[in-house]
Scaffold this motif. Structure first.
Motif, short mmCIF file in Angstrom:
data_model
loop_
_atom_site.label_atom_id
_atom_site.label_comp_id
_atom_site.label_asym_id
_atom_site.label_seq_id
_atom_site.Cartn_x
_atom_site.Cartn_y
_atom_site.Cartn_z
N TYR A 53 16.70 -53.96 9.33
CA TYR A 53 17.74 -52.95 9.15
C TYR A 53 17.11 -51.56 9.19
O TYR A 53 16.06 -51.34 8.59
N SER A 63 18.35 -47.30 8.94
CA SER A 63 19.43 -46.33 8.77
C SER A 63 19.55 -45.51 10.04
O SER A 63 18.55 -45.21 10.69
N ASP A 113 20.34 -42.17 12.26
CA ASP A 113 20.16 -40.73 12.13
C ASP A 113 21.53 -40.06 12.18
O ASP A 113 22.27 -40.23 13.15
N ILE A 158 27.92 -40.68 10.58
CA ILE A 158 27.67 -41.96 9.91
C ILE A 158 28.74 -42.13 8.84
O ILE A 158 28.89 -41.29 7.95
N GLY A 162 27.68 -46.98 6.81
CA GLY A 162 26.41 -46.80 7.52
C GLY A 162 26.53 -47.01 9.02
O GLY A 162 25.51 -47.15 9.70
N HIS A 175 13.19 -42.29 13.01
CA HIS A 175 13.85 -42.10 14.30
C HIS A 175 12.90 -41.43 15.29
O HIS A 175 12.81 -41.84 16.45
#
Length: 123
Positions: free
Chosen positions: A15, A17, A19, A44, A48, A99
């Motif tokens: 997983y 997150s 950007d 977002i 999420g 990222h």
């Protein structure tokens, strides 16, 4: 002992997150001998998930999305592309270090695919 390929496949399933500033679709233009990165903005949501800021719909990772890129970057190498997107951009489009690291890896994969004339598929 796992091979590097097996390790990469396992790590690609973790997983991460997203950007909040946006995402990039990376591809190769063999006719122009360039690495290309289309940049798209997103929002977002509270789950999420990336949402299209224009229509509020969740952006699918499985189906082809037909959105217009906010910006397109092209370069002859991974380094040149990183410099254009990160260093020479007053409004940096990347807000998360993971990222930035991911994009660096993908740009290098694209450069290798371009120079070795092999297929490039974004992870």
């Amino acid at each position: 002992m796992k091979t590097i390929k097996q390790l990469d496949e396992k790590l690609s399933k973790r997983y991460i997150s997203l950007d909040p500033k946006g995402y990039f679709i990376i591809y190769i233009d063999r006719n122009q001998n360039l690495i290309c990165a289309k940049y798209f903005t997103n929002i977002i949501n509270d789950k999420g998930l990336a949402v299209d800021p224009e229509n509020g719909e969740v952006i699918s990772v499985r189906n082809k999305v037909t959105r217009s890129a906010n910006q397109i970057f092209t370069a002859r190498s991974a380094k040149e592309l990183c410099i254009k997107i990160i260093e020479n951009n007053d409004n940096c489009l990347i807000t998360m270090l993971d990222h930035a690291a991911y994009l660096g890896r993908e740009f290098m994969k694209a450069e290798i695919a371009l120079t070795q004339e092999i297929e490039y598929i974004q992870d």
